[in-house]
Enzyme design. Structure first.
Site, PDB file in Angstrom:
ATOM      1  N   LYS A  73       0.796  -1.236   0.000  1.00 56.13           N
ATOM      2  CA  LYS A  73       0.000   0.000   0.000  1.00 56.13           C
ATOM      3  C   LYS A  73       0.834   1.294   0.000  1.00 56.13           C
ATOM      4  O   LYS A  73       0.446   2.273  -0.634  1.00 56.13           O
ATOM      5  CB  LYS A  73      -0.938   0.011   1.209  1.00 56.13           C
ATOM      6  CG  LYS A  73      -2.144  -0.897   1.073  1.00 56.13           C
ATOM      7  CD  LYS A  73      -3.037  -0.739   2.289  1.00 56.13           C
ATOM      8  CE  LYS A  73      -4.304  -1.545   2.156  1.00 56.13           C
ATOM      9  NZ  LYS A  73      -5.196  -1.404   3.303  1.00 56.13           N
ATOM     10  N   GLY A 133      -4.511   2.066  17.399  1.00 55.40           N
ATOM     11  CA  GLY A 133      -3.881   1.554  16.189  1.00 55.40           C
ATOM     12  C   GLY A 133      -3.542   2.650  15.189  1.00 55.40           C
ATOM     13  O   GLY A 133      -4.418   3.405  14.767  1.00 55.40           O
ATOM     14  N   ALA A 134      -2.269   2.721  14.852  1.00 56.98           N
ATOM     15  CA  ALA A 134      -1.806   3.714  13.874  1.00 56.98           C
ATOM     16  C   ALA A 134      -1.042   3.027  12.753  1.00 56.98           C
ATOM     17  O   ALA A 134      -0.065   3.550  12.229  1.00 56.98           O
ATOM     18  CB  ALA A 134      -0.939   4.760  14.565  1.00 56.98           C
ATOM     19  N   GLY A 135      -1.495   1.816  12.400  1.00 53.68           N
ATOM     20  CA  GLY A 135      -0.938   1.130  11.233  1.00 53.68           C
ATOM     21  C   GLY A 135      -1.648   1.636   9.987  1.00 53.68           C
ATOM     22  O   GLY A 135      -2.202   2.747   9.983  1.00 53.68           O
ATOM     23  N   GLY A 136      -1.665   0.822   8.932  1.00 55.88           N
ATOM     24  CA  GLY A 136      -2.276   1.256   7.672  1.00 55.88           C
ATOM     25  C   GLY A 136      -3.736   1.646   7.828  1.00 55.88           C
ATOM     26  O   GLY A 136      -4.137   2.748   7.427  1.00 55.88           O
ATOM     27  N   ALA A 137      -4.528   0.762   8.427  1.00 52.69           N
ATOM     28  CA  ALA A 137      -5.967   1.027   8.539  1.00 52.69           C
ATOM     29  C   ALA A 137      -6.227   2.158   9.540  1.00 52.69           C
ATOM     30  O   ALA A 137      -7.058   3.043   9.286  1.00 52.69           O
ATOM     31  CB  ALA A 137      -6.688  -0.241   8.964  1.00 52.69           C
ATOM     32  N   GLY A 258     -15.947  -5.066  11.496  1.00 54.76           N
ATOM     33  CA  GLY A 258     -15.358  -4.446  10.308  1.00 54.76           C
ATOM     34  C   GLY A 258     -15.963  -4.863   8.969  1.00 54.76           C
ATOM     35  O   GLY A 258     -15.466  -4.426   7.918  1.00 54.76           O
TER      36      GLY A 258
HETATM   37  P1  NAD Z   1      -0.811  -2.843  10.191  1.00 59.38           P
HETATM   38  O1  NAD Z   1       0.174  -3.979  10.271  1.00 59.38           O
HETATM   39  O2  NAD Z   1      -0.536  -1.729   9.262  1.00 59.38           O
HETATM   40  O3  NAD Z   1      -1.010  -2.219  11.677  1.00 59.38           O
HETATM   41  C1  NAD Z   1      -1.125  -3.060  12.808  1.00 59.38           C
HETATM   42  C2  NAD Z   1      -1.560  -2.240  14.026  1.00 59.38           C
HETATM   43  O4  NAD Z   1      -1.797  -3.151  15.130  1.00 59.38           O
HETATM   44  C3  NAD Z   1      -0.502  -1.254  14.510  1.00 59.38           C
HETATM   45  O5  NAD Z   1      -1.128  -0.119  15.063  1.00 59.38           O
HETATM   46  C4  NAD Z   1       0.198  -2.043  15.625  1.00 59.38           C
HETATM   47  O6  NAD Z   1       0.849  -1.217  16.569  1.00 59.38           O
HETATM   48  C5  NAD Z   1      -0.986  -2.763  16.238  1.00 59.38           C
HETATM   49  N1  NAD Z   1      -0.595  -3.951  16.982  1.00 59.38           N
HETATM   50  C6  NAD Z   1      -0.046  -5.094  16.493  1.00 59.38           C
HETATM   51  N2  NAD Z   1       0.183  -5.964  17.490  1.00 59.38           N
HETATM   52  C7  NAD Z   1      -0.247  -5.383  18.640  1.00 59.38           C
HETATM   53  C8  NAD Z   1      -0.285  -5.780  20.012  1.00 59.38           C
HETATM   54  N3  NAD Z   1       0.165  -6.972  20.412  1.00 59.38           N
HETATM   55  N4  NAD Z   1      -0.811  -4.916  20.913  1.00 59.38           N
HETATM   56  C9  NAD Z   1      -1.290  -3.693  20.528  1.00 59.38           C
HETATM   57  N5  NAD Z   1      -1.264  -3.259  19.250  1.00 59.38           N
HETATM   58  C10 NAD Z   1      -0.743  -4.092  18.328  1.00 59.38           C
HETATM   59  O7  NAD Z   1      -2.202  -3.546   9.869  1.00 59.38           O
HETATM   60  P2  NAD Z   1      -3.529  -2.860   9.259  1.00 59.38           P
HETATM   61  O8  NAD Z   1      -3.548  -3.074   7.793  1.00 59.38           O
HETATM   62  O9  NAD Z   1      -3.643  -1.480   9.806  1.00 59.38           O
HETATM   63  O10 NAD Z   1      -4.657  -3.813   9.887  1.00 59.38           O
HETATM   64  C11 NAD Z   1      -5.006  -3.720  11.272  1.00 59.38           C
HETATM   65  C12 NAD Z   1      -6.289  -4.523  11.492  1.00 59.38           C
HETATM   66  O11 NAD Z   1      -7.359  -3.936  10.769  1.00 59.38           O
HETATM   67  C13 NAD Z   1      -6.214  -5.973  11.010  1.00 59.38           C
HETATM   68  O12 NAD Z   1      -6.880  -6.780  11.953  1.00 59.38           O
HETATM   69  C14 NAD Z   1      -6.971  -5.959   9.699  1.00 59.38           C
HETATM   70  O13 NAD Z   1      -7.597  -7.180   9.420  1.00 59.38           O
HETATM   71  C15 NAD Z   1      -8.022  -4.892   9.954  1.00 59.38           C
HETATM   72  N6  NAD Z   1      -8.470  -4.211   8.728  1.00 59.38           N
HETATM   73  C16 NAD Z   1      -9.804  -4.178   8.467  1.00 59.38           C
HETATM   74  C17 NAD Z   1     -10.253  -3.525   7.322  1.00 59.38           C
HETATM   75  C18 NAD Z   1     -11.734  -3.510   7.010  1.00 59.38           C
HETATM   76  O14 NAD Z   1     -12.095  -3.142   5.889  1.00 59.38           O
HETATM   77  N7  NAD Z   1     -12.585  -3.842   7.938  1.00 59.38           N
HETATM   78  C19 NAD Z   1      -9.363  -2.874   6.449  1.00 59.38           C
HETATM   79  C20 NAD Z   1      -7.988  -2.922   6.768  1.00 59.38           C
HETATM   80  C21 NAD Z   1      -7.559  -3.592   7.924  1.00 59.38           C
END
Ligand code: NAD
Length: 289
Positions: A73, A133-137, A258
């Site tokens: 992404k 959460g401050a990852g991609g989503a 979600g």
């Molecule tokens: P990512 O890898 O970019 O980010 C992961 C996030 O989780 C970060 O903020 C990280 O710090 C946190 N994290 C990981 N392990 C942790 C722990 N043990 N304790 C606390 N925080 C922790 O992933 P993403 O793409 O942002 O996805 C995150 C979640 O969102 C996933 O479960 C994914 O399935 C879901 N998601 C849903 C949709 C949707 O359309 N509903 C879209 C994208 C992602």
């Protein structure tokens, strides 16, 4: 469906690794069929080292568009011709539109999240949200909600590789929108509790709650929640995470998973590619939402 493919059929797809588990082919192919569009959507397994060549292939083979997911992404943005304002601010693209050879990058994750809220009768304009959460989503949700008028954002993340990104995102929001964003350590549960107490909505955008962290939650107990709080977990597998069980136990007035966000990010991409509305009710049926 293969029998309906003609010399004029246009191709779209998902570029991710892994990609074969995705619901997107079912969602988009059903939508193409229902709207009478001569298009087909397939999954491509494309890793980080291959995304540059894959973008070249979109141009060469004149694909109509693509979705992009993990791990591509952010990387893919470098190879596109134009980025939408949200895509540029988020720094990640999940949808490419091929407009006569000009490749436009969009990010519909945040739009999907906001549409899901609307679909559940939730309006966060001027309100406060606590976001884990401050990852991609999480970044897409933070930026889009700030662009769309959320008043205040408290962003929590653990001290992992996404910690710096949380600060970058808050800085972008504070400099580019009217929302006030602050970052807090997710390890500090007392702070989390007090920020949730003053919030209208709590959203989990971490991976905690799905495999390999299924059964776990970033919120330790149901007393973090109250009846008039909106609780969202963007995880859709499992459908009811431990976090949502706690929200149910606390009798929160609205708690949602979600699946709606996933559906509406797809609908936004479909609209960008085709100019048509996705037939939402049909798609809800095939995805069993
Ligand atoms: P990512 O890898 O970019 O980010 C992961 C996030 O989780 C970060 O903020 C990280 O710090 C946190 N994290 C990981 N392990 C942790 C722990 N043990 N304790 C606390 N925080 C922790 O992933 P993403 O793409 O942002 O996805 C995150 C979640 O969102 C996933 O479960 C994914 O399935 C879901 N998601 C849903 C949709 C949707 O359309 N509903 C879209 C994208 C992602």
């Amino acid at each position: 469906m293969a029998q309906n493919v003609t010399g004029h059929t246009e191709l779209l797809g998902l570029m991710a690794m892994p990609s074969r588990h995705s619901n997107s082919p079912l969602m988009h192919n059903t939508a193409f069929e229902k709207t009478g569009l001569d298009c087909v959507y397939v999954c491509f397994e494309v890793g980080r080292d291959e995304i540059k060549d894959a973008v070249k292939a979109i141009r060469t083979l004149k694909l109509k568009g693509c979705n992009v997911s993990m791990p591509n992404k952010s990387e893919v943005c470098k190879y596109l011709d134009k980025l939408s304002p949200a895509c540029a601010l988020i720094g990640a693209c999940n949808t490419i539109v091929n407009k006569d050879g000009c490749l436009e990058g969009h990010n519909t994750d945040g739009i999907g999240y906001m549409t899901m809220l609307k679909d559940n009768g939730v309006d966060i304009t001027g309100k406060k949200m606590t976001l884990a959460g401050a990852g991609g989503a999480g970044t897409a949700i933070a930026i889009q909600s700030a662009l769309d008028g959320v008043g205040e954002l408290s962003i929590f993340n653990i001290h992992d590789e996404f910690w710096d990104n949380a600060h970058k995102t808050a800085k972008k929001i504070n400099e580019n929108t009217n929302c006030k964003a602050t970052v807090y350590p997710l390890e500090d549960k007392e702070l989390l509790k007090s920020e949730i107490e003053s919030s209208y909505i709590f959203t989990n955008a971490t991976g905690v709650g799905m495999k390999p962290l299924e059964g776990m939650t970033v919120v330790p107990s149901a007393d973090f929640f109250r009846k008039d709080l909106v609780v969202v977990d963007i995880i859709y597998s499992p459908k009811k995470t431990r976090l949502l069980e706690l929200a149910e136990e606390a009798d929160c007035r609205i708690w949602v998973n979600g699946t709606g966000m996933m559906l509406f990010q797809g609908a936004a991409a479909f609209k960008l590619w085709t100019g048509k509305d996705m037939p939402i009710d049909d798609i809800k049926k095939v995805l069993e939402l």
